[in-house]
Design a protein around this motif. Structure first.
Motif, short mmCIF file in Angstrom:
data_model
loop_
_atom_site.label_atom_id
_atom_site.label_comp_id
_atom_site.label_asym_id
_atom_site.label_seq_id
_atom_site.Cartn_x
_atom_site.Cartn_y
_atom_site.Cartn_z
N GLN A 94 0.83 -1.21 0.00
CA GLN A 94 0.00 0.00 0.00
C GLN A 94 0.86 1.25 0.00
N ARG A 123 -4.69 2.31 -1.32
CA ARG A 123 -5.53 1.48 -0.45
C ARG A 123 -6.85 1.09 -1.11
N PRO A 124 -7.57 2.00 -1.81
CA PRO A 124 -8.83 1.58 -2.45
C PRO A 124 -8.64 0.43 -3.44
N GLU A 125 -7.52 0.41 -4.13
CA GLU A 125 -7.27 -0.68 -5.07
C GLU A 125 -7.07 -2.01 -4.34
N ASP A 127 -8.28 -2.71 -1.38
CA ASP A 127 -9.61 -3.07 -0.85
C ASP A 127 -10.44 -3.79 -1.91
N ARG A 128 -10.35 -3.29 -3.15
CA ARG A 128 -11.12 -3.91 -4.23
C ARG A 128 -10.59 -5.31 -4.54
N THR A 130 -9.11 -7.41 -2.62
CA THR A 130 -9.31 -8.39 -1.54
C THR A 130 -10.76 -8.43 -1.06
N ASN A 131 -11.66 -7.77 -1.79
CA ASN A 131 -13.08 -7.75 -1.40
C ASN A 131 -13.29 -7.21 0.01
N GLY A 132 -12.51 -6.20 0.35
CA GLY A 132 -12.71 -5.52 1.63
C GLY A 132 -12.09 -6.20 2.83
N LEU A 133 -11.25 -7.21 2.63
CA LEU A 133 -10.60 -7.88 3.77
C LEU A 133 -9.57 -6.96 4.41
N ASN A 134 -9.24 -7.25 5.65
CA ASN A 134 -8.28 -6.43 6.38
C ASN A 134 -6.86 -6.80 5.94
N HIS A 135 -6.40 -6.20 4.85
CA HIS A 135 -5.12 -6.58 4.27
C HIS A 135 -3.94 -5.91 4.95
#
Length: 313
Positions: A94, A123-125, A127-128, A130-135
């Motif tokens: 990130q 970060r938005p990329e 999030d997309r 990982t389908n919103g997982l806490n990466h």
């Protein structure tokens, strides 16, 4: 005087009232990031293009087919996967991430391994992806696993002048059990593992980690129909031995384990499916005087593989 002022205005150097900005601009900003993470660099653009292609392009199928790509997310999970040698093609980091110890170790391990591209992403990329997982700012892309064909396992053993020793899994859905079986097969000189194509565990990052590196040495084959694959092994001269709590023979009494054999292990709860059980030449049981009703696939396979290895020596 006016002309003199115009000449002075074009003179380079610190201006009055700069507040020390020029001095701060000369301060160090830490180590230079890898080329793959520097925006605008050629390697950054190449890495980005490869990342898009690996996500969008369907994986080509070989004789045993390929799995699907997988994302390992989170700082601890990514570091553990890199430590255990899980295959990886891309490490996403990130932008403006807090550079803690785990991030530094992930970057170091990826650099030492080689062949892992580094890609900085907002970060938005992530999030997309990982389908919103806490990466937590780190995402590791695991490429599709290339499965062998069931016939390849027996053929490779015969080519080496050895009797094939293969384990087939029937209804085992936990990747950690698959990884444990792969590890046992490698430890006792087996030639591979066969899993069904559907409703079964595959070679995920979890299976790779549990195998403790054995997955790099022991092939895993995928069968579109496990019963037909077992029938094919029988035609090739292998004895099919199924593990069952109510088996007619104790594992220590089965002489067939000393020859070409495929050991079939069912799930801990349901055991062997009906068709697979009917295909087996022998159904063997593991004596358990302690009273335990069943063993998980990894432990059961290890017990029988040890007996087979002992007989071969």
């Amino acid at each position: 005087m006016a002309a003199n002022n115009r000449r002075m205005s074009g003179k380079k150097g610190a201006q009055v009232g700069s507040g020390g900005q020029r001095r701060r601009g000369l301060e160090g900003k830490g180590p230079t990031p890898p080329a793959e993470m520097r925006k605008g660099h050629k390697k950054n653009r190449v890495a980005g293009a490869k990342a898009k292609q690996s996500v969008r392009r369907p994986a080509p199928r070989g004789r045993g087919g390929k799995g699907t790509s997988e994302m390992v997310v989170g700082r601890n999970s990514v570091v553990e996967a890199l430590r255990e040698g899980v295959p990886a093609s891309m490490l996403y980091v990130q932008q403006f991430i807090d550079n803690d110890e785990r991030v530094r170790e992930a970057l170091q391990l990826a650099g030492e391994r080689g062949g892992i591209h580094l890609m900085e992403a907002p970060r938005p990329e992530l999030d997309r992806m990982t389908n919103g997982l806490n990466h937590q700012g780190l995402v590791l892309q695991v490429p599709p696993y290339e499965y062998a064909h069931p016939e390849d396992l027996a053929a490779a053993a015969y080519d080496e002048g050895q009797d094939p020793l293969i384990v087939a899994l029937d209804g085992v859905t936990d990747p950690r059990n698959l990884g444990a079986v792969v590890r046992s097969v490698s430890a006792f000189g087996g030639h591979g593992v066969v899993v069904p194509e559907r409703r079964a565990a595959g070679m995920t990052a979890g299976a790779w980690k549990t195998s403790a590196g054995a997955a790099a040495r022991t092939p895993v084959a995928r069968a579109s129909n496990l019963t037909r694959a077992l029938e094919g092994y029988k035609k090739a001269g292998l004895v099919v031995v199924g593990l069952a709590a109510d088996g007619e023979v104790e594992v220590g009494d089965l002489e067939a384990l000393g020859g070409p054999v495929v050991i079939v292990v069912g799930s801990e709860g349901k055991g062997l499916s009906r068709l697979v059980g009917e295909t087996c030449d022998f159904r063997v049981r593991i004596p358990m005087p302690g009273g335990t009703e069943s063993l998980n696939a990894g432990v059961a396979a290890g017990v029988v593989l040890y007996e087979a290895s002992r007989r071969r020596v």
